[in-house]
Every structure is written in structure tokens, then in C-alpha cells.
Design a protein around this motif. Structure first.
Motif, PDB file in Angstrom:
ATOM      1  N   ILE B  12       0.854  -1.178   0.000  1.00 47.22           N
ATOM      2  CA  ILE B  12       0.000   0.000   0.000  1.00 47.22           C
ATOM      3  C   ILE B  12       0.890   1.228   0.000  1.00 47.22           C
ATOM      4  O   ILE B  12       1.828   1.332   0.794  1.00 47.22           O
ATOM      5  N   LYS B  13       0.607   2.138  -0.916  1.00 54.13           N
ATOM      6  CA  LYS B  13       1.355   3.382  -1.036  1.00 54.13           C
ATOM      7  C   LYS B  13       0.372   4.543  -1.098  1.00 54.13           C
ATOM      8  O   LYS B  13      -0.837   4.356  -1.287  1.00 54.13           O
ATOM      9  N   THR B  14       0.904   5.744  -0.946  1.00 52.73           N
ATOM     10  CA  THR B  14       0.071   6.933  -1.089  1.00 52.73           C
ATOM     11  C   THR B  14       0.456   7.682  -2.361  1.00 52.73           C
ATOM     12  O   THR B  14       1.552   7.491  -2.909  1.00 52.73           O
ATOM     13  N   ARG B  15      -0.451   8.510  -2.795  1.00 50.29           N
ATOM     14  CA  ARG B  15      -0.218   9.275  -4.019  1.00 50.29           C
ATOM     15  C   ARG B  15       1.093  10.038  -3.956  1.00 50.29           C
ATOM     16  O   ARG B  15       1.424  10.628  -2.937  1.00 50.29           O
ATOM     17  N   GLN B  17       4.079   8.816  -4.062  1.00 53.82           N
ATOM     18  CA  GLN B  17       5.209   7.964  -3.683  1.00 53.82           C
ATOM     19  C   GLN B  17       5.728   7.169  -4.870  1.00 53.82           C
ATOM     20  O   GLN B  17       5.156   7.185  -5.970  1.00 53.82           O
ATOM     21  N   LEU B  83      -3.736   7.390  -8.121  1.00 52.21           N
ATOM     22  CA  LEU B  83      -4.752   6.457  -7.633  1.00 52.21           C
ATOM     23  C   LEU B  83      -5.020   5.352  -8.657  1.00 52.21           C
ATOM     24  O   LEU B  83      -5.211   4.190  -8.292  1.00 52.21           O
ATOM     25  N   SER B  86      -3.391   1.744  -8.976  1.00 53.41           N
ATOM     26  CA  SER B  86      -3.795   0.588  -8.167  1.00 53.41           C
ATOM     27  C   SER B  86      -4.153  -0.563  -9.092  1.00 53.41           C
ATOM     28  O   SER B  86      -5.036  -0.431  -9.955  1.00 53.41           O
ATOM     29  N   THR B 114      -1.893  -1.063  -3.985  1.00 56.37           N
ATOM     30  CA  THR B 114      -3.006  -0.179  -3.673  1.00 56.37           C
ATOM     31  C   THR B 114      -2.458   1.208  -3.406  1.00 56.37           C
ATOM     32  O   THR B 114      -1.562   1.373  -2.571  1.00 56.37           O
ATOM     33  N   VAL B 115      -2.973   2.191  -4.126  1.00 55.29           N
ATOM     34  CA  VAL B 115      -2.541   3.570  -3.946  1.00 55.29           C
ATOM     35  C   VAL B 115      -3.682   4.353  -3.301  1.00 55.29           C
ATOM     36  O   VAL B 115      -4.801   4.394  -3.831  1.00 55.29           O
ATOM     37  N   LEU B 116      -3.390   4.935  -2.149  1.00 48.90           N
ATOM     38  CA  LEU B 116      -4.419   5.680  -1.409  1.00 48.90           C
ATOM     39  C   LEU B 116      -4.232   7.182  -1.547  1.00 48.90           C
ATOM     40  O   LEU B 116      -3.086   7.641  -1.776  1.00 48.90           O
TER      41      LEU B 116
END
Lengths: 115, 116
Positions: B12-15, B17, B83, B86, B114-116
Motif C-alpha cells: 500500500i502506497k500513497t499518491r 510515492q 490512484l 492501483s 493499492t494507492v491511497l
């Protein structure tokens, strides 16, 4: 397990019946075709392949038919079993130096087998 | 004989990154292919590496890149994550083109990003 695709066309068959999954391909230069099976949460697995110089090939319980005139491929599964439930993809490649063994995949069909 | 192995299996990563995915091909296979499979969609071709060189790439922006190492393992890098990145990222390997009797690609189990 995870869903492979939520909006795929679905074929629902009774256990023991025969299944036919169809696929239209676009590249008239394609020389080699493969059917893959993908179970939930897993990578695609090879089922059967066929070269463009053939129109039919049989495996164990599976048959692939190729109609180059209308660019159509089908997968027939005999005596469908619950373990056949999965998403099925057709794939094609021209197998040349530019493409290597790079496959272009169709959109997939979800097969659901009812006990 | 070991099949194609990929790591990590889930992440899981965030926008914004960056992510690196890894793939080890079947022993003896020199070609590695990367595909993206977004939920509800089919497999979209990303990159093809053979003998350490990028041979072809699909219709993806330059922030998708990769490399192949001398031992034929490969990395896929995605920068500035969005996003819509993902997806399940699948690696496949094969013998060199026209070697062997088939052009079959052998797939790993994938890395679920998964990109949050």
C-alpha cells in the motif's frame, strides 16, 4: 480471495455440461494464440495454445478452435467441473522480433460452474 | 523447478510515492514481461526485457520504468504514484523469441499495489 474482474462477461454453466468461451482478436498478423485461466488472487495459467496454421487443437478436456477468416477463437471445456470456475483470457502474438513473445490479451470471460 | 516469483505480494502506497516491484524469472528464461491488471480490466502490456535490454513498451507514461539484471531478474519502478495505478502487476517470463516449441508466457502470482 480477490476478484480478478468485477465487470467481466460471465458464463454460467451446470457442472457436467460443456462450456464454450469465445474471443475475437484484432491483429491479422497474429501467429500464435493462447488461452489462459486465472483463478482469484493468482496469476494466469496456460491452458492450451494454437498456431495460425491450425484450426483446431485438443488437450485434456479442452479444445481450441481458430477461425482466421473472422478472427475468432474459442475454448471448449468438456464436462465442466467446479474447479474450472475462473476468468479465462485469450491472448495473441505475431511472434516477431518487435513483439517477442509479447501477448495481447482479450478482455476475459468469467466462468461460473453451478454444482 | 521454481516458477516465476514476484515480490512483494501486497503493498500500500500513497499518491506521489514511488514503488519498486521485483521479479525472478524461471531459470533459463531470458525474457521478462510486465503487465498491469487493473480491477475489472484485462491485462495491459507494460514492458518487455530481453538480455538486459528494453525491447518494447506499452502505452504507459514514462514514470513506469524498469530494468533487467545480468541474472535476468527484473524490477518495475513506478514514480509519482496516482490512484489509478492501483492494480495487480504481473511478471511473466519466457524463453527467447522463437526458442523452444511454444511462445508461452509463464506468469507469477503478481504484486497487488493499492494507492491511497
Amino acid at each position: 480471495g480477490e476478484s480478478v474482474g468485477l465487470h467481466l462477461p460471465t458464463l454460467s454453466v451446470q457442472e457436467g455440461d460443456n462450456s464454450i468461451i469465445n474471443c475475437a482478436y484484432s491483429n491479422s498478423a497474429s501467429d500464435y494464440f493462447i488461452w489462459y485461466k486465472q483463478e482469484s488472487g493468482k496469476g494466469p495459467q496456460f491452458i492450451i495454445d494454437i498456431r495460425s496454421n491450425m484450426d483446431k487443437r485438443q488437450g485434456q478436456r479442452v479444445t481450441v478452435l481458430l477461425n482466421k477468416t473472422v478472427k475468432h477463437l474459442s475454448l471448449q471445456i468438456a464436462a465442466t467441473q467446479p474447479g474450472d470456475s475462473a476468468v479465462y483470457f485469450c491472448a495473441e502474438t505475431p511472434r516477431n522480433n518487435n513483439a517477442g513473445n509479447m501477448l495481447t490479451f482479450g478482455g476475459g470471460t468469467r466462468l461460473m460452474v453451478k454444482p | 523447478e521454481a516458477g516465476v516469483t514476484q515480490s512483494p505480494t501486497h503493498l500500500i502506497k500513497t499518491r506521489g510515492q514511488q514503488v519498486t516491484l521485483r521479479c525472478s524469472p524461471i531459470s533459463g528464461h531470458t525474457s521478462v514481461y510486465w503487465y498491469q491488471q487493473a480491477l475489472g480490466l484485462g491485462l495491459q502490456f507494460l514492458l518487455w526485457y530481453d538480455e538486459g535490454e528494453e525491447r518494447n513498451r506499452g502505452n504507459f507514461p514514462p514514470r513506469f520504468s524498469g530494468r533487467q539484471f545480468p541474472n535476468y531478474s527484473s524490477e518495475l519502478n513506478v514514480n509519482a504514484l496516482e490512484l489509478e495505478d492501483s492494480a495487480l502487476y504481473l511478471c511473466a517470463s519466457s524463453l527467447a523469441i522463437l526458442a523452444g516449441d511454444t511462445g508461452e508466457l509463464f506468469f507469477g502470482e503478481g504484486s497487488r499495489l493499492t494507492v491511497l
